[in-house]
Design a protein around this motif. Structure first.
Motif, PDB file in Angstrom:
ATOM      1  N   PHE A  89      -6.098  -7.597 -12.615  1.00  0.00           N
ATOM      2  CA  PHE A  89      -6.392  -6.160 -12.495  1.00  0.00           C
ATOM      3  C   PHE A  89      -5.752  -5.567 -11.241  1.00  0.00           C
ATOM      4  O   PHE A  89      -5.044  -4.561 -11.299  1.00  0.00           O
ATOM      5  CB  PHE A  89      -7.908  -5.956 -12.473  1.00  0.00           C
ATOM      6  CG  PHE A  89      -8.340  -4.542 -12.231  1.00  0.00           C
ATOM      7  CD1 PHE A  89      -8.371  -3.628 -13.261  1.00  0.00           C
ATOM      8  CD2 PHE A  89      -8.722  -4.119 -10.957  1.00  0.00           C
ATOM      9  CE1 PHE A  89      -8.775  -2.310 -13.049  1.00  0.00           C
ATOM     10  CE2 PHE A  89      -9.120  -2.820 -10.730  1.00  0.00           C
ATOM     11  CZ  PHE A  89      -9.146  -1.913 -11.772  1.00  0.00           C
ATOM     12  N   PHE A  90      -5.979  -6.222 -10.101  1.00  0.00           N
ATOM     13  CA  PHE A  90      -5.504  -5.649  -8.836  1.00  0.00           C
ATOM     14  C   PHE A  90      -3.996  -5.787  -8.661  1.00  0.00           C
ATOM     15  O   PHE A  90      -3.389  -4.980  -7.946  1.00  0.00           O
ATOM     16  CB  PHE A  90      -6.255  -6.285  -7.662  1.00  0.00           C
ATOM     17  CG  PHE A  90      -7.635  -5.731  -7.469  1.00  0.00           C
ATOM     18  CD1 PHE A  90      -7.818  -4.450  -6.974  1.00  0.00           C
ATOM     19  CD2 PHE A  90      -8.755  -6.467  -7.818  1.00  0.00           C
ATOM     20  CE1 PHE A  90      -9.087  -3.919  -6.810  1.00  0.00           C
ATOM     21  CE2 PHE A  90     -10.027  -5.952  -7.655  1.00  0.00           C
ATOM     22  CZ  PHE A  90     -10.193  -4.672  -7.154  1.00  0.00           C
ATOM     23  N   LEU A  91      -3.379  -6.766  -9.292  1.00  0.00           N
ATOM     24  CA  LEU A  91      -1.917  -6.849  -9.238  1.00  0.00           C
ATOM     25  C   LEU A  91      -1.285  -5.612  -9.877  1.00  0.00           C
ATOM     26  O   LEU A  91      -0.250  -5.116  -9.417  1.00  0.00           O
ATOM     27  CB  LEU A  91      -1.430  -8.111  -9.954  1.00  0.00           C
ATOM     28  CG  LEU A  91      -1.527  -9.426  -9.178  1.00  0.00           C
ATOM     29  CD1 LEU A  91      -1.091 -10.597 -10.059  1.00  0.00           C
ATOM     30  CD2 LEU A  91      -0.678  -9.380  -7.903  1.00  0.00           C
ATOM     31  N   VAL A  92      -1.909  -5.119 -10.946  1.00  0.00           N
ATOM     32  CA  VAL A  92      -1.373  -3.946 -11.643  1.00  0.00           C
ATOM     33  C   VAL A  92      -1.672  -2.657 -10.878  1.00  0.00           C
ATOM     34  O   VAL A  92      -0.808  -1.784 -10.731  1.00  0.00           O
ATOM     35  CB  VAL A  92      -1.946  -3.867 -13.074  1.00  0.00           C
ATOM     36  CG1 VAL A  92      -1.578  -2.538 -13.736  1.00  0.00           C
ATOM     37  CG2 VAL A  92      -1.425  -5.029 -13.907  1.00  0.00           C
ATOM     38  N   VAL A  93      -2.890  -2.519 -10.377  1.00  0.00           N
ATOM     39  CA  VAL A  93      -3.296  -1.239  -9.776  1.00  0.00           C
ATOM     40  C   VAL A  93      -2.988  -1.149  -8.292  1.00  0.00           C
ATOM     41  O   VAL A  93      -3.065  -0.048  -7.718  1.00  0.00           O
ATOM     42  CB  VAL A  93      -4.804  -0.977 -10.007  1.00  0.00           C
ATOM     43  CG1 VAL A  93      -5.143  -1.021 -11.476  1.00  0.00           C
ATOM     44  CG2 VAL A  93      -5.675  -1.969  -9.236  1.00  0.00           C
ATOM     45  N   SER A  94      -2.662  -2.262  -7.634  1.00  0.00           N
ATOM     46  CA  SER A  94      -2.511  -2.243  -6.172  1.00  0.00           C
ATOM     47  C   SER A  94      -1.443  -1.268  -5.673  1.00  0.00           C
ATOM     48  O   SER A  94      -1.670  -0.615  -4.638  1.00  0.00           O
ATOM     49  CB  SER A  94      -2.244  -3.655  -5.645  1.00  0.00           C
ATOM     50  OG  SER A  94      -1.110  -4.222  -6.248  1.00  0.00           O
ATOM     51  N   PRO A  95      -0.286  -1.111  -6.346  1.00  0.00           N
ATOM     52  CA  PRO A  95       0.670  -0.101  -5.849  1.00  0.00           C
ATOM     53  C   PRO A  95       0.079   1.305  -5.818  1.00  0.00           C
ATOM     54  O   PRO A  95       0.302   2.063  -4.860  1.00  0.00           O
ATOM     55  CB  PRO A  95       1.837  -0.204  -6.833  1.00  0.00           C
ATOM     56  CG  PRO A  95       1.749  -1.584  -7.389  1.00  0.00           C
ATOM     57  CD  PRO A  95       0.281  -1.870  -7.477  1.00  0.00           C
ATOM     58  N   TRP A  96      -0.680   1.636  -6.839  1.00  0.00           N
ATOM     59  CA  TRP A  96      -1.291   2.973  -6.890  1.00  0.00           C
ATOM     60  C   TRP A  96      -2.403   3.110  -5.849  1.00  0.00           C
ATOM     61  O   TRP A  96      -2.508   4.139  -5.181  1.00  0.00           O
ATOM     62  CB  TRP A  96      -1.830   3.233  -8.284  1.00  0.00           C
ATOM     63  CG  TRP A  96      -2.427   4.602  -8.480  1.00  0.00           C
ATOM     64  CD1 TRP A  96      -3.730   4.911  -8.668  1.00  0.00           C
ATOM     65  CD2 TRP A  96      -1.726   5.852  -8.500  1.00  0.00           C
ATOM     66  NE1 TRP A  96      -3.906   6.261  -8.807  1.00  0.00           N
ATOM     67  CE2 TRP A  96      -2.687   6.868  -8.710  1.00  0.00           C
ATOM     68  CE3 TRP A  96      -0.394   6.206  -8.355  1.00  0.00           C
ATOM     69  CZ2 TRP A  96      -2.342   8.213  -8.787  1.00  0.00           C
ATOM     70  CZ3 TRP A  96      -0.058   7.557  -8.436  1.00  0.00           C
ATOM     71  CH2 TRP A  96      -1.013   8.531  -8.640  1.00  0.00           C
ATOM     72  N   LEU A  97      -3.201   2.059  -5.699  1.00  0.00           N
ATOM     73  CA  LEU A  97      -4.267   2.102  -4.703  1.00  0.00           C
ATOM     74  C   LEU A  97      -3.686   2.199  -3.298  1.00  0.00           C
ATOM     75  O   LEU A  97      -4.208   2.925  -2.445  1.00  0.00           O
ATOM     76  CB  LEU A  97      -5.157   0.856  -4.822  1.00  0.00           C
ATOM     77  CG  LEU A  97      -5.893   0.643  -6.156  1.00  0.00           C
ATOM     78  CD1 LEU A  97      -6.796  -0.576  -6.072  1.00  0.00           C
ATOM     79  CD2 LEU A  97      -6.705   1.869  -6.531  1.00  0.00           C
ATOM     80  N   GLY A  98      -2.593   1.462  -3.050  1.00  0.00           N
ATOM     81  CA  GLY A  98      -1.947   1.534  -1.740  1.00  0.00           C
ATOM     82  C   GLY A  98      -1.387   2.915  -1.464  1.00  0.00           C
ATOM     83  O   GLY A  98      -1.511   3.435  -0.351  1.00  0.00           O
ATOM     84  N   ARG A  99      -0.790   3.506  -2.467  1.00  0.00           N
ATOM     85  CA  ARG A  99      -0.249   4.871  -2.312  1.00  0.00           C
ATOM     86  C   ARG A  99      -1.362   5.864  -1.999  1.00  0.00           C
ATOM     87  O   ARG A  99      -1.234   6.714  -1.113  1.00  0.00           O
ATOM     88  CB  ARG A  99       0.478   5.230  -3.609  1.00  0.00           C
ATOM     89  CG  ARG A  99       0.995   6.663  -3.680  1.00  0.00           C
ATOM     90  CD  ARG A  99       0.128   7.468  -4.612  1.00  0.00           C
ATOM     91  NE  ARG A  99       0.757   8.717  -4.999  1.00  0.00           N
ATOM     92  CZ  ARG A  99       0.105   9.743  -5.523  1.00  0.00           C
ATOM     93  NH1 ARG A  99      -1.205   9.649  -5.735  1.00  0.00           N
ATOM     94  NH2 ARG A  99       0.736  10.854  -5.861  1.00  0.00           N
ATOM     95  N   ASN A 100      -2.496   5.752  -2.712  1.00  0.00           N
ATOM     96  CA  ASN A 100      -3.625   6.650  -2.449  1.00  0.00           C
ATOM     97  C   ASN A 100      -4.193   6.442  -1.049  1.00  0.00           C
ATOM     98  O   ASN A 100      -4.607   7.398  -0.382  1.00  0.00           O
ATOM     99  CB  ASN A 100      -4.727   6.429  -3.489  1.00  0.00           C
ATOM    100  CG  ASN A 100      -4.360   6.986  -4.847  1.00  0.00           C
ATOM    101  OD1 ASN A 100      -3.430   7.783  -4.972  1.00  0.00           O
ATOM    102  ND2 ASN A 100      -5.068   6.556  -5.866  1.00  0.00           N
ATOM    103  N   PHE A 101      -4.226   5.193  -0.606  1.00  0.00           N
ATOM    104  CA  PHE A 101      -4.743   4.902   0.731  1.00  0.00           C
ATOM    105  C   PHE A 101      -3.867   5.541   1.807  1.00  0.00           C
ATOM    106  O   PHE A 101      -4.377   6.115   2.782  1.00  0.00           O
ATOM    107  CB  PHE A 101      -4.827   3.389   0.946  1.00  0.00           C
ATOM    108  CG  PHE A 101      -5.367   3.001   2.297  1.00  0.00           C
ATOM    109  CD1 PHE A 101      -6.730   3.064   2.551  1.00  0.00           C
ATOM    110  CD2 PHE A 101      -4.512   2.609   3.320  1.00  0.00           C
ATOM    111  CE1 PHE A 101      -7.236   2.724   3.800  1.00  0.00           C
ATOM    112  CE2 PHE A 101      -5.006   2.265   4.567  1.00  0.00           C
ATOM    113  CZ  PHE A 101      -6.376   2.327   4.808  1.00  0.00           C
ATOM    114  N   VAL A 102      -2.561   5.469   1.621  1.00  0.00           N
ATOM    115  CA  VAL A 102      -1.639   6.070   2.588  1.00  0.00           C
ATOM    116  C   VAL A 102      -1.812   7.589   2.612  1.00  0.00           C
ATOM    117  O   VAL A 102      -1.795   8.222   3.678  1.00  0.00           O
ATOM    118  CB  VAL A 102      -0.183   5.694   2.253  1.00  0.00           C
ATOM    119  CG1 VAL A 102       0.797   6.497   3.105  1.00  0.00           C
ATOM    120  CG2 VAL A 102       0.035   4.199   2.467  1.00  0.00           C
TER     121      VAL A 102
END
Length: 575
Positions: free
Chosen positions: A271-284
């Protein structure tokens, strides 16, 4: 030359039959969808669909995930150009691919939905085959192909077609992927990740899905242990006899639980391998990996913030504090949502199937399928859990009935399965197996035809009038001439300017006095107030209707430059 045993030959033939039927159903779904599209497609009529299409165009043009439709609330978080901090990204990414091929037109969104629709029809068939048999698969797939609601969503430009496809794919992965292989849980979790990137509320299904995956592992372990009973030479714990396993030391007994934890972690890792780019972008961008403007919706549809009015206010609020201080309002909101759910729970518009098909599905929830059809064991509980998790989450957030259409394919599969089971089981001691099977095929055929007939799509939907892009063609042309592309238009029809006008457009602020604050947050150049202001924005301050009726020549830094034949107003900002 390689030869096959009789059993292998039968399996190979059965697979070819499944493949050929799936191909036929895919072609039928494609042809029927195209017929419906030609007859009923009116362009994008939903505001959300226009928003998704405008974000997709920015992706296709290489500008990234940029929102051209803005809200005052969004401007309180980020200026212009504004990265998308509202919508989930997967559907715009899919639409961008279709826009690259077909151009920046409404039809590209409809074609994307059509492809998801045809693929989903095949998955419904495959799941029906896996859970029950090939006849149930065909019947449930036909119910899906000819569903009025499913077809309507398939040309809407909304996320529903992709969400249905991903829900089917996820259940297929959970029930079919090998639980003993490390990659099975990884891929099942990965599909859950794509589902989340299509629709944020899919995160609610993560826990039930993971529990089901671990449960499948224990089922598999138990079956292996029991099948190994009496085996003398065992090389590992999974092949020892069940009785020997019970006498092992505690450390050895803990092994399956440690493996279960490992499989849960693999599921989460996927799950997190797929969503991590989006989550990282939102965090930034926001400091919160799970941030979305939708986080404010618990405060909406309350007495303090009726309907979507909070999106119209350029101010951040503390949602948790609001919930704590306005519990009475939240309870009223929950009660209203629950009342709406009760009224439409068994209707075709909510379920996507004929009423009697849905009641057959409800009856199937208590039927003892397990022994005859072990492959679907545990799935009814999984689907029921996902349904109620979503309902419990949406009631305090914002109850939207169309979000439940993702469960429609499973109503079809289990309803058809219930019919088959009832016929074959009731005649068990009265008819020979061949006659029971023929009778079940006949009854299932009648059931399918009835379900299709009762919920057949309307090929001649009533037109509400000219499409908004035609009604507003004059103002779209005027704004294109006088407003630079990097400037913002404020309007009660901002979606039209964002998608058809190809420019930044902001939702009308809650009241006219807030326009000054919006202008401070964004480079506003024009204000367009259409004649629809009197009815299509009930959450706005009535002062806007007064403003529209009075038509002031000057307002703040804006000057009235044109009154259209339908009495819509265009203002331009003056230096």
């Amino acid at each position: 030359m390689k030869t096959f045993s009789g059993e292998q030959a039968r399996k190979l033939t059965a697979r070819w039959h499944v493949f050929l039927i799936a191909l036929v159903l895919f072609m039928l779904a494609t042809v029927f969808w195209h017929s419906y599209y030609e007859a009923a497609f009116q362009g994008l009529i939903y505001n959300d669909a226009m928003d998704y299409a405008s974000i997709a165009r920015n992706i296709a043009l290489g500008k990234g995930l940029i929102s051209q439709y803005l809200t005052p609330l969004g401007l309180a978080h980020h200026g212009v150009p504004q990265p998308d901090i509202w919508r989930a990204p997967l559907w715009p990414l899919v639409l961008a691919c279709f826009q690259k091929v077909f151009g920046f037109i409404d039809e590209a969104s409809a074609l994307a939905g059509g492809c998801c629709f045809a693929a989903s029809a095949v998955l419904v068939f495959l799941l029906g085959c896996r859970f029950f048999n090939i006849f149930v698969g065909i019947g449930s797939s036909l119910l899906f192909i000819f569903s009025r609601q499913i077809l309507n969503f398939s040309v809407s430009g909304l996320t529903e077609p992709l969400a249905i496809l991903l829900m089917l794919s996820w259940v297929f992965a959970l029930s079919s992927f090998p639980v003993r292989r490390w990659w099975g849980g990884l891929l099942a979790g990965g599909i859950a990740g794509f589902f989340y990137l299509c629709r944020y509320n899919a995160i609610l299904f993560l826990l039930p899905g993971m529990v089901y995956w671990v449960w499948r592992y224990f089922q598999d372990f138990s079956q292996q242990s029991q099948s190994a009973e009496g085996t003398a030479n065992c090389r590992n714990l999974q092949l020892q006899s069940y009785n020997n396993y019970l006498s092992e030391e505690p450390e050895q007994k803990r092994r399956p639980y440690l493996v279960a934890i490992f499989k849960s972690l693999l599921f989460l890792l996927g799950f997190f391998l797929v969503v991590s780019p989006w989550l990282g972008r939102n965090f930034v961008l926001t400091g919160n990996p799970f941030f979305s403007l939708q986080k404010y919706e618990p405060a909406m549809f309350t007495k303090t913030y009726p309907d979507y009015s909070l999106y119209m206010i350029p101010e951040r609020i503390d949602v948790l504090a609001f919930v704590r201080d306005h519990q009475d309002e939240l309870l009223v909101k929950i009660r209203e949502g629950w009342n709406s759910f009760q009224k439409e729970f068994s209707t075709s518009e909510f379920t996507g199937v004929a009423v009697f098909v849905f009641w057959c599905f409800l009856f199937s929830l208590v039927l003892p399928f397990g022994k005859k059809y072990p492959r679907q064991r545990g799935l009814r509980l999984l689907l029921t859990s996902c349904f109620f998790f979503q309902l419990l989450a949406l009631l305090p957030l914002h109850y939207i009935s169309r979000l439940f259409i993702i469960f429609a394919p499973f109503y079809m599969i289990y309803a058809a399965g219930a019919v088959w089971w009832l016929v074959t089981s009731s005649g068990e001691h009265l008819l020979l197996p061949l006659y029971r099977r023929l009778l079940a095929v006949l009854v299932l055929t009648i059931f399918t035809i009835g379900g299709v007939w009762a919920n057949f799509p309307d090929f001649k939907p009533q037109l509400a009038g000219p499409h908004p892009r035609e009604l507003r063609s004059a103002v779209l042309q005027d704004v294109a001439k006088v407003v630079p592309g990097d400037m913002v238009v404020v309007s009660n029809e901002g979606h039209l300017f964002a998608w058809y006008g190809g420019r930044y457009a902001c939702k009308l602020p809650y009241s006219p006095v807030l326009l000054e604050e919006v202008c401070r947050l964004a480079p506003v150049e024009a204000l367009f107030v259409s004649n629809w202001i009197t009815w299509n924005l009930p959450e706005a301050d009535p002062a806007w209707i007064k403003f529209y009726l009075q038509r002031p020549e000057h307002f703040q830094n804006f000057k009235l430059v044109k009154i259209y034949p339908d009495c819509s107003l265009l203002y331009l900002r003056q230096e």
